[in-house]
Scaffold this motif. Sequence first.
Motif, PDB file in Angstrom:
ATOM      1  N   ALA A  84       0.687  -1.169  -0.137  1.00 31.63           N
ATOM      2  CA  ALA A  84      -0.243   0.220  -0.023  1.00 31.63           C
ATOM      3  C   ALA A  84       0.932   1.359  -0.165  1.00 31.63           C
ATOM      4  CB  ALA A  84      -0.823   0.110   1.279  1.00 31.63           C
ATOM      5  N   ASP A  85       1.895   1.202   0.788  1.00 28.73           N
ATOM      6  CA  ASP A  85       2.750   2.261   0.866  1.00 28.73           C
ATOM      7  C   ASP A  85       3.496   2.732  -0.123  1.00 28.73           C
ATOM      8  OD1 ASP A  85       2.989   4.167   3.240  1.00 28.73           O
ATOM      9  OD2 ASP A  85       5.268   3.755   2.674  1.00 28.73           O
ATOM     10  N   LYS A  86       4.003   1.783  -1.267  1.00 29.56           N
ATOM     11  CA  LYS A  86       4.965   1.791  -2.028  1.00 29.56           C
ATOM     12  C   LYS A  86       3.894   1.862  -3.723  1.00 29.56           C
ATOM     13  CE  LYS A  86       8.447   1.779   0.465  1.00 29.56           C
ATOM     14  NZ  LYS A  86       9.126   2.749   0.764  1.00 29.56           N
ATOM     15  N   ILE A  87       2.906   1.305  -3.601  1.00 32.65           N
ATOM     16  CA  ILE A  87       2.411   0.981  -4.695  1.00 32.65           C
ATOM     17  C   ILE A  87       0.853   1.459  -4.927  1.00 32.65           C
ATOM     18  CG2 ILE A  87       1.657  -0.730  -6.564  1.00 32.65           C
ATOM     19  CD1 ILE A  87       4.046  -2.458  -5.473  1.00 32.65           C
ATOM     20  N   LEU A  88       0.027   0.806  -4.101  1.00 31.71           N
ATOM     21  CA  LEU A  88      -1.530   1.047  -4.255  1.00 31.71           C
ATOM     22  C   LEU A  88      -2.089   2.316  -3.547  1.00 31.71           C
ATOM     23  CD1 LEU A  88      -2.573  -2.632  -3.625  1.00 31.71           C
ATOM     24  CD2 LEU A  88      -2.433  -1.335  -5.803  1.00 31.71           C
ATOM     25  N   GLY A  89      -1.347   2.747  -2.595  1.00 29.44           N
ATOM     26  CA  GLY A  89      -2.308   3.761  -1.472  1.00 29.44           C
ATOM     27  C   GLY A  89      -3.032   3.119  -0.498  1.00 29.44           C
ATOM     28  N   TYR A  90      -3.440   3.663   0.346  1.00 29.38           N
ATOM     29  CA  TYR A  90      -3.957   2.906   1.553  1.00 29.38           C
ATOM     30  C   TYR A  90      -5.389   2.509   1.071  1.00 29.38           C
ATOM     31  CZ  TYR A  90      -0.190   4.565   4.535  1.00 29.38           C
ATOM     32  OH  TYR A  90       1.133   4.904   5.093  1.00 29.38           O
ATOM     33  N   ARG A  91      -6.240   3.417   0.544  1.00 29.93           N
ATOM     34  CA  ARG A  91      -7.826   3.127   0.148  1.00 29.93           C
ATOM     35  C   ARG A  91      -7.916   1.945  -0.897  1.00 29.93           C
ATOM     36  NH1 ARG A  91      -9.586   9.509  -0.269  1.00 29.93           N
ATOM     37  NH2 ARG A  91     -11.169   8.381  -1.908  1.00 29.93           N
ATOM     38  N   LYS A  92      -7.166   1.842  -1.921  1.00 30.87           N
ATOM     39  CA  LYS A  92      -6.974   1.000  -2.784  1.00 30.87           C
ATOM     40  C   LYS A  92      -6.866  -0.287  -2.332  1.00 30.87           C
ATOM     41  CE  LYS A  92      -6.254   3.644  -7.262  1.00 30.87           C
ATOM     42  NZ  LYS A  92      -5.025   3.666  -8.245  1.00 30.87           N
ATOM     43  N   ALA A  93      -5.675  -0.535  -1.263  1.00 29.56           N
ATOM     44  CA  ALA A  93      -5.268  -1.646  -0.563  1.00 29.56           C
ATOM     45  C   ALA A  93      -6.559  -2.066  -0.211  1.00 29.56           C
ATOM     46  CB  ALA A  93      -4.269  -1.173   0.103  1.00 29.56           C
ATOM     47  N   VAL A  94      -7.320  -1.161   1.132  1.00 28.99           N
ATOM     48  CA  VAL A  94      -8.438  -1.733   1.565  1.00 28.99           C
ATOM     49  C   VAL A  94      -9.536  -2.262   0.608  1.00 28.99           C
ATOM     50  CG1 VAL A  94     -10.249  -0.857   3.295  1.00 28.99           C
ATOM     51  CG2 VAL A  94      -7.944  -0.233   3.666  1.00 28.99           C
ATOM     52  N   ILE A  95      -9.750  -1.653  -0.299  1.00 33.53           N
ATOM     53  CA  ILE A  95     -10.926  -1.991  -1.251  1.00 33.53           C
ATOM     54  C   ILE A  95     -10.558  -3.293  -1.823  1.00 33.53           C
ATOM     55  CG2 ILE A  95     -12.102  -1.512  -3.248  1.00 33.53           C
ATOM     56  CD1 ILE A  95     -11.569   1.475  -2.494  1.00 33.53           C
ATOM     57  N   ILE A  96      -9.449  -3.378  -2.342  1.00 31.00           N
ATOM     58  CA  ILE A  96      -9.074  -4.875  -3.177  1.00 31.00           C
ATOM     59  C   ILE A  96      -9.100  -5.546  -1.955  1.00 31.00           C
ATOM     60  CG2 ILE A  96      -7.122  -5.955  -4.198  1.00 31.00           C
ATOM     61  CD1 ILE A  96      -6.445  -3.354  -5.328  1.00 31.00           C
ATOM     62  N   GLY A  97      -8.396  -5.491  -0.768  1.00 34.10           N
ATOM     63  CA  GLY A  97      -8.425  -6.630   0.359  1.00 34.10           C
ATOM     64  C   GLY A  97      -9.713  -7.015   0.877  1.00 34.10           C
ATOM     65  N   ALA A  98     -10.731  -6.171   0.796  1.00 40.91           N
ATOM     66  CA  ALA A  98     -12.068  -6.656   1.465  1.00 40.91           C
ATOM     67  C   ALA A  98     -12.952  -7.250   0.350  1.00 40.91           C
ATOM     68  CB  ALA A  98     -12.846  -5.068   1.517  1.00 40.91           C
ATOM     69  N   PHE A  99     -12.536  -7.009  -0.852  1.00 37.87           N
ATOM     70  CA  PHE A  99     -13.226  -7.704  -2.091  1.00 37.87           C
ATOM     71  C   PHE A  99     -12.707  -9.088  -2.079  1.00 37.87           C
ATOM     72  CE2 PHE A  99     -14.931  -3.653  -3.769  1.00 37.87           C
ATOM     73  CZ  PHE A  99     -16.310  -4.220  -3.648  1.00 37.87           C
ATOM     74  N   VAL A 100     -11.211  -9.200  -2.183  1.00 39.67           N
ATOM     75  CA  VAL A 100     -10.822 -10.725  -2.142  1.00 39.67           C
ATOM     76  C   VAL A 100     -11.134 -11.336  -0.991  1.00 39.67           C
ATOM     77  CG1 VAL A 100      -8.414 -11.856  -1.636  1.00 39.67           C
ATOM     78  CG2 VAL A 100      -8.688  -9.801  -3.172  1.00 39.67           C
ATOM     79  N   MET A 101     -11.338 -10.830   0.377  1.00 38.68           N
ATOM     80  CA  MET A 101     -11.849 -11.653   1.442  1.00 38.68           C
ATOM     81  C   MET A 101     -13.294 -12.084   1.458  1.00 38.68           C
ATOM     82  SD  MET A 101     -10.151  -9.798   4.879  1.00 38.68           S
ATOM     83  CE  MET A 101     -10.510  -8.263   4.629  1.00 38.68           C
ATOM     84  N   ALA A 102     -14.184 -11.261   0.636  1.00 38.98           N
ATOM     85  CA  ALA A 102     -15.419 -11.616   0.378  1.00 38.98           C
ATOM     86  C   ALA A 102     -15.661 -12.911  -0.682  1.00 38.98           C
ATOM     87  CB  ALA A 102     -16.098 -10.323  -0.493  1.00 38.98           C
ATOM     88  N   LEU A 103     -14.447 -12.770  -1.518  1.00 40.75           N
ATOM     89  CA  LEU A 103     -14.396 -14.064  -2.479  1.00 40.75           C
ATOM     90  C   LEU A 103     -13.975 -15.165  -1.822  1.00 40.75           C
ATOM     91  CD1 LEU A 103     -14.329 -14.644  -5.542  1.00 40.75           C
ATOM     92  CD2 LEU A 103     -11.662 -14.205  -5.251  1.00 40.75           C
ATOM     93  N   GLY A 104     -13.047 -14.984  -0.656  1.00 44.24           N
ATOM     94  CA  GLY A 104     -12.651 -16.108   0.194  1.00 44.24           C
ATOM     95  C   GLY A 104     -13.838 -16.771   0.832  1.00 44.24           C
ATOM     96  N   HIS A 105     -14.739 -15.766   1.482  1.00 49.88           N
ATOM     97  CA  HIS A 105     -15.899 -16.241   2.340  1.00 49.88           C
ATOM     98  C   HIS A 105     -16.812 -17.008   1.219  1.00 49.88           C
ATOM     99  CE1 HIS A 105     -14.918 -14.731   6.013  1.00 49.88           C
ATOM    100  NE2 HIS A 105     -14.731 -13.461   5.661  1.00 49.88           N
ATOM    101  N   MET A 106     -16.818 -16.714   0.127  1.00 47.65           N
ATOM    102  CA  MET A 106     -17.731 -17.056  -1.132  1.00 47.65           C
ATOM    103  C   MET A 106     -17.428 -18.583  -1.526  1.00 47.65           C
ATOM    104  SD  MET A 106     -18.586 -16.067  -4.882  1.00 47.65           S
ATOM    105  CE  MET A 106     -17.158 -16.952  -5.577  1.00 47.65           C
ATOM    106  N   PHE A 107     -15.909 -18.737  -1.432  1.00 42.17           N
ATOM    107  CA  PHE A 107     -15.339 -20.139  -1.739  1.00 42.17           C
ATOM    108  C   PHE A 107     -15.597 -21.197  -0.688  1.00 42.17           C
ATOM    109  CE2 PHE A 107     -11.849 -18.070  -4.576  1.00 42.17           C
ATOM    110  CZ  PHE A 107     -12.683 -18.145  -5.549  1.00 42.17           C
ATOM    111  N   MET A 108     -15.422 -20.460   0.440  1.00 48.45           N
ATOM    112  CA  MET A 108     -15.839 -21.522   1.735  1.00 48.45           C
ATOM    113  C   MET A 108     -17.141 -21.850   1.824  1.00 48.45           C
ATOM    114  SD  MET A 108     -13.306 -19.903   4.853  1.00 48.45           S
ATOM    115  CE  MET A 108     -13.518 -21.643   5.648  1.00 48.45           C
ATOM    116  N   ALA A 109     -18.291 -21.041   1.478  1.00 46.19           N
ATOM    117  CA  ALA A 109     -19.616 -21.364   1.603  1.00 46.19           C
ATOM    118  C   ALA A 109     -19.909 -22.618   0.400  1.00 46.19           C
ATOM    119  CB  ALA A 109     -20.490 -20.237   1.176  1.00 46.19           C
TER     120      ALA A 109
END
Length: 577
Positions: A84-109
Motif C-alpha cells: 500500500a505504501d509503495k504501490i497502491l495507496g491505503y484506500r485501494k489496498a483496503v478495497i482490494i483486500g475487502a473484495f478478496v476476502m469476500a471472494l474467500g468467504h464465497m469459496f468457503m460457502a
Amino acid sequence: MNLDSALFDKSRTVLKHPSALFVLFFTEMWERFSYYGMRALLVLFLTASLMDGGYGWERDNALQLYALYTGLVYFTPLFGGMIADKILGYRKAVIIGAFVMALGHMFMALETEMFFYMGLTALILGNGLFKPNISSIVGQLYDDPDRKDAAYTIFYMGINAGAFLGILLCGYIGEKIGWSYGFGLAMIFMIAGALQFWLGGKIFGSIGLSPKNDTMADLENPVEQTTLSSGSKGGRLGAWIGISLVVAAAIYFLNPLKEFDSFLTTLNTAYMPSIILAAFVGIIGFIVSDPSLNKVEKDRVWVIVILTLFTVFFWWAFEQAGGSMTIFARDYTDRTLIGGQAMTFKIFNTLLTVVPMIVITWVLWKLIKSTFDLIGVSNIILAVAFIGIWGIVIWMLQREFASEQTEVQASWFGILNSFFIITFAPMFSKFWDLKIIKSGPIKFAMGLLLLAFGFALLAWGSNGIEQGAKTASVSMMWLILAYLFHTLGELCLSPVGLSYISKLAPLRLIGLMFGVFFLSNFMANWAGGMTGSYIDAIVENNSMSAFFLIFTVIPAGAGILLILLKPILSKMMHGID
C-alpha cells in the motif's frame, strides 16, 4: 468547499469526531464480523461428522489448520502495508483486500475441498492488504496526536462490535441451520463493508489515495533520513537476511519434532518453526544493529522486544478461544438448558444482543444524518445491511423463544470476550487515569496473571473429567468465568502494548516496530493452535485439567518474571513508564 475541508467541517462530525472515522468504524466492523464469524465455525465445521455436514477431521488436524490460518493472517499484513505504501495507496489496498476476502468467504460457502483451501488463501491474502491499511487511514484523519487515542478507542469498539455480531449470528446459523449459510453470511456482510467504504471514499478527500513511500520510516528529520538511506543500510539488511537463512536451516535440521505424515503436518512441524524464528531473529537483529540508534533509543527498542516476547505468551494462551476452548465448549460442556434456566438464558441473550444493536444503530443514524448528501449511496448500502442484521437477530430470538428446550451453540461463548470488553473497557480507562498503577511492565504482568487465573478456573472445573474422555458435561459457568478473566487480562495488556510501541520506538522505526508486533501475533497464533492440537493426546495420557494447567503455569510464570524484571526495564525506558 473542497473535499479535504469537508472532512473536518463541524457539520460533518459524529460524536465530535470526523464522520470519516465512522465510515472506517463500520468498514472494520463488517470485516471483523466476517473474520470472527468464520473463525468461530472453522474448527467446529472441520471436526463435525460427515453426517452433520462437516469434514469429519480429527481434532489435532483441525487445530493444526487453525494454527496455520490464524498465524498467516497476522503475517501477510507485514507485506500488505509495504504494498500500500509503495504501490497502491491505503484506500485501494483496503478495497482490494475487502473484495478478496469476500471472494474467500464465497469459496468457503461452496464447501468443496478445493474451494475451501482457495477460500482460506483468499482470506489470508485479503487480510494482508486490509488490516494494516485501514488502521493507517484512522491515524491520518488527525493532526492532533492527543485526539488519536480517543479515535482508536472508537475504532476498537467497531472491531469488537463486529466480532460480537459475527460470532453470534454466523455461529448460530452455521451450527443450527447449515455450515454453508454461516460462511455465506460472512461473505454478504464483507461485501457490504467493501461497497460502503468504496462508495464513501469522497468523504476522505485525498487521504489514503496515493502511496507516500514512507512505510519503514515516517521521517521528519532529514539528517536521520540521510543516515538510513546510506549504503550501509543495504549491507546490514543483506547480512541479516543471510543470518536469518542460516538460522532457518539450522532449526530445520536440528528440529526433533519434524513429521512428514501429510502436507499440513509437514508444513507445521518442519517448515513453520524455521520461518517464524528466522523471521523474528532477522527483524530484531536488523533493528537493534541500526548504527543510527543512540544508547537511549537502543535501550528502548530492547524494551519493546522484551515486552513483545511476553506478549507472545499471552496471545499463545488467549487464542485457545477459537480452538481448544471451542472444542471444550462443544464436547465437554453441558449446554442444554430447560425450564427456568432456558428462559433466563433467552432473556439474557436477548438483552446481550439487542442493547449493542440499538447503540450501533444510533451511531449509524448519526452518520447518515451527517453525510447523506455527500455519500448517500454508501449510507443506503450500510442501512440495508443493518436492516438485514436486525431481521436475522429478530428471527434468531423468535426461534429460540419458540423452543421449550435451549441448546447453547458452542460458538456462543466466543461473544463473551467482546461483551466483556465493551462492558469493562470504560472502567479500565478510568482506572488507568487514576495512575495508581503507572508501570507498563506491571500492567503487562497483570494481564498475564489474570489470563492464567482464567485457565486455572477451567483446570479446576474440568477436574472431574475422566482421563481419555471424549465427552463430558461440565457447567457452562467455568467457561464464562474463564472468558471474563481472559478479557480482563486483555484490557491490561493489549491497549497498553500498542501505546508503548508508539511511546518507546524512535519515529523512524515505528513502522518496523509495528511489524514486530504483527510478527509476535503470527508466532503466538500459530504456536497456540499447534499446542491446542495436542488436546487429545494430553487428555488421553493425563487429563483435561493437565491440558489447561499448561496455559495456567506458563503465563503465570511469565507474569512473575516480568514483575521481577520491572526495575531493569524501567531503567532501560529512560523516563518513560
